[in-house]
Design a protein around this motif. Structure first.
Motif, mmCIF file in Angstrom:
data_model
loop_
_atom_site.group_PDB
_atom_site.id
_atom_site.type_symbol
_atom_site.label_atom_id
_atom_site.label_comp_id
_atom_site.label_asym_id
_atom_site.label_seq_id
_atom_site.Cartn_x
_atom_site.Cartn_y
_atom_site.Cartn_z
ATOM 1 N N TYR A 282 60.794 48.915 -47.888
ATOM 2 C CA TYR A 282 61.021 47.499 -48.149
ATOM 3 C C TYR A 282 59.839 46.796 -48.797
ATOM 4 O O TYR A 282 60.007 45.742 -49.393
ATOM 5 C CB TYR A 282 61.323 46.757 -46.831
ATOM 6 N N THR A 283 58.620 47.314 -48.650
ATOM 7 C CA THR A 283 57.405 46.572 -48.975
ATOM 8 C C THR A 283 56.751 47.079 -50.257
ATOM 9 O O THR A 283 56.625 48.285 -50.472
ATOM 10 C CB THR A 283 56.395 46.664 -47.813
ATOM 11 N N LYS A 284 56.341 46.103 -51.067
ATOM 12 C CA LYS A 284 55.589 46.388 -52.290
ATOM 13 C C LYS A 284 54.341 45.516 -52.311
ATOM 14 O O LYS A 284 54.326 44.424 -51.746
ATOM 15 C CB LYS A 284 56.437 46.105 -53.535
ATOM 16 N N THR A 285 53.306 46.016 -52.966
ATOM 17 C CA THR A 285 52.081 45.248 -53.159
ATOM 18 C C THR A 285 52.008 44.796 -54.610
ATOM 19 O O THR A 285 52.090 45.626 -55.525
ATOM 20 C CB THR A 285 50.835 46.073 -52.800
ATOM 21 N N LEU A 286 51.861 43.487 -54.800
ATOM 22 C CA LEU A 286 51.728 42.909 -56.135
ATOM 23 C C LEU A 286 50.260 42.583 -56.333
ATOM 24 O O LEU A 286 49.711 41.700 -55.671
ATOM 25 C CB LEU A 286 52.588 41.656 -56.267
ATOM 26 N N SER A 287 49.610 43.310 -57.234
ATOM 27 C CA SER A 287 48.163 43.216 -57.417
ATOM 28 C C SER A 287 47.847 42.493 -58.733
ATOM 29 O O SER A 287 48.421 42.820 -59.780
ATOM 30 C CB SER A 287 47.537 44.614 -57.419
ATOM 31 N N LEU A 288 46.934 41.514 -58.642
ATOM 32 C CA LEU A 288 46.522 40.751 -59.815
ATOM 33 C C LEU A 288 45.034 40.953 -60.054
ATOM 34 O O LEU A 288 44.212 40.684 -59.170
ATOM 35 C CB LEU A 288 46.807 39.260 -59.613
ATOM 36 N N ARG A 289 44.681 41.422 -61.255
ATOM 37 C CA ARG A 289 43.275 41.576 -61.644
ATOM 38 C C ARG A 289 42.905 40.457 -62.602
ATOM 39 O O ARG A 289 43.594 40.220 -63.601
ATOM 40 C CB ARG A 289 43.041 42.929 -62.316
ATOM 41 N N VAL A 290 41.826 39.745 -62.291
ATOM 42 C CA VAL A 290 41.317 38.678 -63.161
ATOM 43 C C VAL A 290 39.926 39.087 -63.605
ATOM 44 O O VAL A 290 39.020 39.272 -62.780
ATOM 45 C CB VAL A 290 41.273 37.319 -62.418
ATOM 46 N N GLY A 291 39.740 39.226 -64.909
ATOM 47 C CA GLY A 291 38.470 39.718 -65.431
ATOM 48 C C GLY A 291 37.620 38.622 -66.056
ATOM 49 O O GLY A 291 38.114 37.571 -66.477
ATOM 50 N N ASN A 292 36.289 38.854 -66.082
ATOM 51 C CA ASN A 292 35.326 37.966 -66.748
ATOM 52 C C ASN A 292 35.558 36.510 -66.328
ATOM 53 O O ASN A 292 35.904 35.646 -67.136
ATOM 54 C CB ASN A 292 35.439 38.115 -68.262
ATOM 55 N N LEU A 293 35.329 36.249 -65.062
ATOM 56 C CA LEU A 293 35.620 34.935 -64.498
ATOM 57 C C LEU A 293 34.796 33.837 -65.151
ATOM 58 O O LEU A 293 33.595 34.010 -65.412
ATOM 59 C CB LEU A 293 35.341 34.943 -62.995
ATOM 60 N N ASN A 294 35.444 32.698 -65.402
ATOM 61 C CA ASN A 294 34.752 31.507 -65.882
ATOM 62 C C ASN A 294 35.283 30.305 -65.109
ATOM 63 O O ASN A 294 36.090 30.450 -64.199
ATOM 64 C CB ASN A 294 34.931 31.331 -67.397
ATOM 65 N N ASP A 295 34.814 29.117 -65.482
ATOM 66 C CA ASP A 295 35.183 27.919 -64.727
ATOM 67 C C ASP A 295 36.690 27.711 -64.665
ATOM 68 O O ASP A 295 37.222 27.221 -63.654
ATOM 69 C CB ASP A 295 34.516 26.680 -65.360
ATOM 70 N N GLU A 296 37.403 28.070 -65.721
ATOM 71 C CA GLU A 296 38.846 27.830 -65.768
ATOM 72 C C GLU A 296 39.642 28.792 -64.896
ATOM 73 O O GLU A 296 40.835 28.570 -64.662
ATOM 74 C CB GLU A 296 39.338 27.927 -67.212
ATOM 75 N N ASP A 297 39.010 29.852 -64.420
ATOM 76 C CA ASP A 297 39.724 30.836 -63.606
ATOM 77 C C ASP A 297 39.697 30.514 -62.119
ATOM 78 O O ASP A 297 40.434 31.128 -61.348
ATOM 79 C CB ASP A 297 39.127 32.236 -63.813
ATOM 80 N N PHE A 298 38.851 29.574 -61.728
ATOM 81 C CA PHE A 298 38.762 29.243 -60.309
ATOM 82 C C PHE A 298 39.830 28.211 -59.958
ATOM 83 O O PHE A 298 40.103 27.285 -60.717
ATOM 84 C CB PHE A 298 37.371 28.710 -59.965
ATOM 85 N N GLY A 299 40.427 28.417 -58.785
ATOM 86 C CA GLY A 299 41.473 27.496 -58.343
ATOM 87 C C GLY A 299 42.449 28.199 -57.424
ATOM 88 O O GLY A 299 42.161 29.261 -56.855
ATOM 89 N N LYS A 300 43.642 27.616 -57.293
ATOM 90 C CA LYS A 300 44.642 28.113 -56.345
ATOM 91 C C LYS A 300 45.682 28.952 -57.088
ATOM 92 O O LYS A 300 46.337 28.497 -58.021
ATOM 93 C CB LYS A 300 45.309 26.947 -55.630
ATOM 94 N N TYR A 301 45.857 30.216 -56.632
ATOM 95 C CA TYR A 301 46.858 31.132 -57.154
ATOM 96 C C TYR A 301 48.014 31.227 -56.147
ATOM 97 O O TYR A 301 47.803 31.104 -54.938
ATOM 98 C CB TYR A 301 46.266 32.514 -57.382
ATOM 99 N N LYS A 302 49.232 31.482 -56.653
ATOM 100 C CA LYS A 302 50.394 31.608 -55.787
ATOM 101 C C LYS A 302 51.096 32.936 -56.042
ATOM 102 O O LYS A 302 51.336 33.313 -57.196
ATOM 103 C CB LYS A 302 51.382 30.462 -56.010
ATOM 104 N N CYS A 303 51.415 33.629 -54.943
ATOM 105 C CA CYS A 303 52.244 34.830 -55.002
ATOM 106 C C CYS A 303 53.663 34.416 -54.609
ATOM 107 O O CYS A 303 53.877 33.916 -53.500
ATOM 108 C CB CYS A 303 51.696 35.903 -54.063
ATOM 109 N N TYR A 304 54.642 34.631 -55.487
ATOM 110 C CA TYR A 304 55.995 34.120 -55.309
ATOM 111 C C TYR A 304 56.998 35.270 -55.433
ATOM 112 O O TYR A 304 56.874 36.137 -56.312
ATOM 113 C CB TYR A 304 56.291 33.056 -56.356
ATOM 114 N N ALA A 305 58.012 35.285 -54.531
ATOM 115 C CA ALA A 305 59.075 36.292 -54.582
ATOM 116 C C ALA A 305 60.416 35.627 -54.293
ATOM 117 O O ALA A 305 60.495 34.663 -53.521
ATOM 118 C CB ALA A 305 58.806 37.410 -53.577
#
Length: 410
Positions: A282-305
């Protein structure tokens, strides 16, 4: 010539004896035909050959016939009368008139008659019982239900005698467990308030003691709304680095899942990489890689299903990691020429004697205990306090001068 005639008569009598079974006994000594073996019931398995025995002594020129349960004539002597080629007369011995029914069927069951055409007719009854292995005539089939509903599985079985039905759960998702009996014996199995942990293969087994047993497998699939889980809900990372965000999604079916940032769905590109890993049924892992972080990458992310039964989401905060640097300490520090030394601490009741003059004691008061800040001292008491505070560090001449000013102000 007479001897020749007598010889012909002897040969004719011998021929008639051998061909027609004429007895050499006198009329009073001829024995009547009879069934010298008691009749027995015969049990056969459907699809096999049923042998109905009939042993007769002293048949003579009588005829032997077989009749079925409906009193339909089947054979006369050793000849088949009906067109059913499954039936025949087998005579392993002269006195045997056995009826063979090949590929016997359940509807062949009943009471058969072996008859001798005497006056009156003699007959013996043989009961044929045809057993059938169990068979699954119909069943509920595979079931797909929503979690919390009731599932009804059933099997309609046949066979002779009527088979008993047992239900088994295969535990296909738990390799540590073997097949187990579930529920009570019967042609129906009901599972109330079913959960995802009841999803499995269920087997209906019919058995009446005749091989082979009959089985039917039915698969129960349980569906439910998604559940999103995060191992943690926030993470810090420095600029220029790479980070990976993981969320686990438990659902059936898995229809739609995505990472969102600032209301936008994220896809694979130079900045973001998305991977999906299957953890279990039943279970899957949804993995998100964010590279070369800058000011615009910081904040709130949402995992939605989302699937046909509902949706779920969880938020994850990614913020900047700033390294704290402690200032270096040195053994000596440079002071401004205008900086005034802080007076040493004294008790409120401490007395300072100048030039060993005990007649004019001076009571010292630390400047940091005054109501007025040190850099704003301006009244006589402040001046007095300043003069006394610096008396210990100034030359005797300066001290004497300060005391003179102090006395003048009094």
């Amino acid at each position: 010539m007479g001897h020749f005639v007598h010889g012909l008569e002897f040969l004719l009598c011998l021929f008639l004896f051998l061909h027609k079974g004429i007895s050499v006994y006198s009329q009073g000594e001829i024995q009547a035909p009879n069934f010298n073996v008691p009749a027995v019931n015969v049990t056969a398995v459907s699809g096999h050959t049923a042998i109905l025995p009939c042993t007769i002594q002293h048949v003579g020129d009588r005829k032997v016939a077989w009749m079925d349960p409906k009193l339909k004539l089947l054979t006369v002597s050793d000849q088949r009368i009906i067109v059913d080629q499954r039936i025949s007369i087998e005579r392993p011995f002269t006195r045997d008139w056995n009826l063979h029914i090949r590929q016997v069927r359940r509807n062949d069951s009943g009471e058969y008659l072996c008859q001798i055409n005497t006056q009156p007719v003699k007959s013996t009854k043989i009961l044929l019982i045809v057993n059938e292995p169990p068979i699954i005539l119909d069943h509920a089939g595979d079931q797909t239900v929503r979690e919390g509903e009731t599932v009804e599985l059933w099997c309609r079985v046949g066979g002779e005698p009527l088979p008993s039905v047992t239900w088994y759960r295969k535990n296909k998702n738990d390799h540590g467990k073997a097949t187990e009996v579930i529920g009570a014996a019967g042609d129906g199995l009901k599972i109330h308030n079913i959960s995802r942990y009841c999803e499995d293969d269920y087997e209906c087994v019919a058995d009446n003691g005749i091989e082979p047993i009959a089985t039917q497998m039915m698969t129960v699939t349980v569906q439910f709304a998604p559940e999103v889980r995060l191992l943690s809900q926030k993470l810090s990372q420095a600029k220029g680095k790479e980070t990976i965000l993981d969320c686990t999604i438990t659902a059936n079916p898995h229809a739609y899942s995505v990472w969102k940032f600032r209301g936008q769905e994220l896809a694979n590109n130079a900045k973001h990489g998305i991977s999906i890993y299957n953890d279990d049924l039943y279970t899957k892992t949804l993995s998100l890689r964010v590279g070369n972080l800058n000011d615009e990458d910081f904040g709130k992310y949402k995992c939605y299903a989302e699937n046909i039964y509902g949706s779920d989401e969880e938020s994850f905060l990614l913020y900047e990691f700033i390294e704290r640097r402690h200032p270096q300490t040195t053994s000596t520090t440079e002071r401004s020429p205008l900086e005034v030394d802080r007076p040493p601490k004294h008790r409120q009741d401490e007395v300072i004697y100048v030039n060993n003059n005990r007649k004019n004691p001076v009571y010292s008061t630390p400047y940091w205990n005054m109501n007025t800040p040190y850099n704003r001292l301006g009244n006589a008491d402040a001046a007095r306090g300043l003069s006394v505070a610096t008396a210990n560090r100034m030359t005797p001449l300066v001290t004497l001068l300060s005391l003179t000013v102090f006395n003048a102000l009094r």
